[in-house]
Enzyme design. Sequence first.
Site, PDB file in Angstrom:
ATOM      1  N   LYS A 287      37.173  62.519  63.819  1.00 57.31           N
ATOM      2  CA  LYS A 287      37.821  62.089  65.052  1.00 57.31           C
ATOM      3  C   LYS A 287      37.894  63.282  65.999  1.00 57.31           C
ATOM      4  O   LYS A 287      38.308  64.365  65.615  1.00 57.31           O
ATOM      5  CB  LYS A 287      39.227  61.550  64.755  1.00 57.31           C
ATOM      6  CG  LYS A 287      39.822  60.722  65.881  1.00 57.31           C
ATOM      7  CD  LYS A 287      41.083  60.004  65.441  1.00 57.31           C
ATOM      8  CE  LYS A 287      41.605  59.092  66.542  1.00 57.31           C
ATOM      9  NZ  LYS A 287      42.832  58.357  66.138  1.00 57.31           N
ATOM     10  N   GLU A 377      51.629  44.791  59.204  1.00 55.20           N
ATOM     11  CA  GLU A 377      52.901  44.327  59.751  1.00 55.20           C
ATOM     12  C   GLU A 377      53.560  43.277  58.859  1.00 55.20           C
ATOM     13  O   GLU A 377      54.790  43.270  58.700  1.00 55.20           O
ATOM     14  CB  GLU A 377      52.690  43.768  61.159  1.00 55.20           C
ATOM     15  CG  GLU A 377      52.291  44.804  62.193  1.00 55.20           C
ATOM     16  CD  GLU A 377      50.787  45.071  62.248  1.00 55.20           C
ATOM     17  OE1 GLU A 377      50.360  45.911  63.046  1.00 55.20           O
ATOM     18  OE2 GLU A 377      50.041  44.435  61.466  1.00 55.20           O
ATOM     19  N   ARG A 405      52.221  39.544  64.674  1.00 55.06           N
ATOM     20  CA  ARG A 405      51.360  39.372  63.506  1.00 55.06           C
ATOM     21  C   ARG A 405      52.160  39.082  62.235  1.00 55.06           C
ATOM     22  O   ARG A 405      51.579  38.740  61.211  1.00 55.06           O
ATOM     23  CB  ARG A 405      50.518  40.639  63.311  1.00 55.06           C
ATOM     24  CG  ARG A 405      49.846  41.126  64.580  1.00 55.06           C
ATOM     25  CD  ARG A 405      48.920  42.286  64.339  1.00 55.06           C
ATOM     26  NE  ARG A 405      47.625  41.812  63.898  1.00 55.06           N
ATOM     27  CZ  ARG A 405      46.625  42.605  63.541  1.00 55.06           C
ATOM     28  NH1 ARG A 405      46.782  43.907  63.547  1.00 55.06           N
ATOM     29  NH2 ARG A 405      45.485  42.098  63.141  1.00 55.06           N
TER      30      ARG A 405
END
Length: 644
Positions: A287, A377, A405
């Site tokens: 990244k 979640e 969600r």
Amino acid sequence: MLIQPGPLLAKIDSPEDLKKLDQTQLVQVCDELRQFIVDNVSVYGGHFGASLGVVELTVALHYVFNTPVDQLIWDVGHQAYGHKILTGRRDNFHTNRLYNGLSGFPKRKESQFDTFGVGHSSTSISGALGMAIANQYKQDDRQHIAVIGDGAMTGGLAFEAMNHAGATNANLLIVLNDNCMSIDPNVGALKDYLTDVTTSHTYNKVKDDVWKILSKFSKFGKSAQEVISKVEHSMKALLLKQSNLFESLNLRYFGPVDGHDVHHLTSVMNDLKKIPGPKILHCVTVKGKGYKPAEEGNATKWHAPGKFDKVTGEVFKKVSEKPEPPKYQDVFGHTLVELAEKNEKVMGITPAMPSGSSMNIMMKAMPDRAFDVGIAEQHAVTFSAGLATQGMVPFCNIYSTFMQRAYDQVIHDVCIQDLAVNFCLDRAGFAGADGPTHHGAYDIAYMRCIPNMIIAAPMNEAELRNMMYTAQLPREGKAFTIRYPRGQGVMPEWRTEMKKMTIGTGRKISGGEDVVILTIGHVGNYVFEVKEQLEKEGLNPAHYDMRFVKPLDEELLHDIFRNYNKVVTVEDGCLVGGFGSAILEFMAENGYAAKITRLGIPDRIVEHGTQLELQAECNFDPNGIANAVRALLGVKAKATHASN
């Protein structure tokens, strides 16, 4: 200031232009694309590290596959800047995430190359599989590629999709972008498993030979394919000393490969195009690749650093001459630690957003009592419910948009069981530049209809602290939802003494005549400016901060409706089923006949921009509120404008 692309990138207006280049030129294209992203984000802001990490992957995908005929889906979309630049949006890229500009995420309405709109994680495999099955049914022989990060792979939806894909012969390629990061460092067993795969020297030495055998045998028919598949699976399991997670789901696994070797990537992808059925290519990336401060520094910081000096890596911060109010998320994080120090039952839970929610403060101070459960979640909510059954006091911190969600778990696992779980919904209301996938527009409406639910919103930092203090006190059942917005509060001196609130009570902020303004949450602070503005015109509305949407302060409301027949409600949430609707219901059920104007998020998708720009568009910024009061009193409205 328009950023100038490099000589090769300047000629690429579509993937067709990219394909005209010789493969030897792809390294230069990658260098120019990476520099263009650095130049733009440093000046205009935006997501950063994720897109730098997939530059070579992006170039290889568009070079090898026939996009947009071949369907390419980016999971979440933080990493799709290079994709946007290569697909005709280079010259408009400086408008990325600005009001009326390009979206920060892939968006179907924006480009035919954005085949699936994304913003929440773990959706790409399901979407790509649906496309693949549909085109298989239509006998349309095109490719379907889902690019998913190892962070997004921790989401349950990704596993549901892989489980389904393995039971099909769909033409699906899953590209796993493995950089050990989502926004914060990844956690959990999957991270450890992928690390084992990428560091197995024996396996990596042998895998290329296996691939060559596979490519030769694939053309000899189904029986030969089945034989070599079994041999390949056995070799992988033996070399890794464990079964392959993905192949146990019947997905052909290839990798790991260097995600920054564009030549090898194009070669591998050309081979994979010829291999039928669902398969996964494991790419190892870094990244922030190619920008030294991002590669070597704090990866979380460089996820979306804001504007910065591209030479020194210094991130530009707003400097104020006087003390600034803190962010609501930081007030939450520090207050939670204060509560936990006094109440040993308090625990913190977040699904992969420890820095974004400031749960990282408690994770550092009390690592045995604060949990990052990954992008999960649903699990976060039910895990919290489990804690509550054992007498713990869980504070489950989830962005409002992501709580959507886990809605079934809120109802089924928490509220039906009368469990005292505390939900702290960060980024409630307009989320700003992240746009409609991230706006916390609906939580008041979807929480309000659930029995055994308390809903509150603080107008300032002191109110947030008092609500959290009240939430950790013993109570009979009932979940407690506290919603607060992204960004700063209003109190530089915010460490106030915490006091118990009486649940379901509002407060009178100021008296007035003719019109009353009822607010919920931070937008109530706008009314101070509104009253000052209107008083100069001889108008004097009253202001009440209701604090709780459920239960409403009925005693206070009876008093209000007995004294006022003109009411303005203001909320940073959807009008359908929201706070204003609750006030209308109270009025109807109690026989009052006031004239009500409801201000909030209308029944349409609102795009991206600054919070104040979007509030002005929806007429609940200070000018919009003032105009609503004027309209109720028959006074001419004034032009509404947004200011930063």
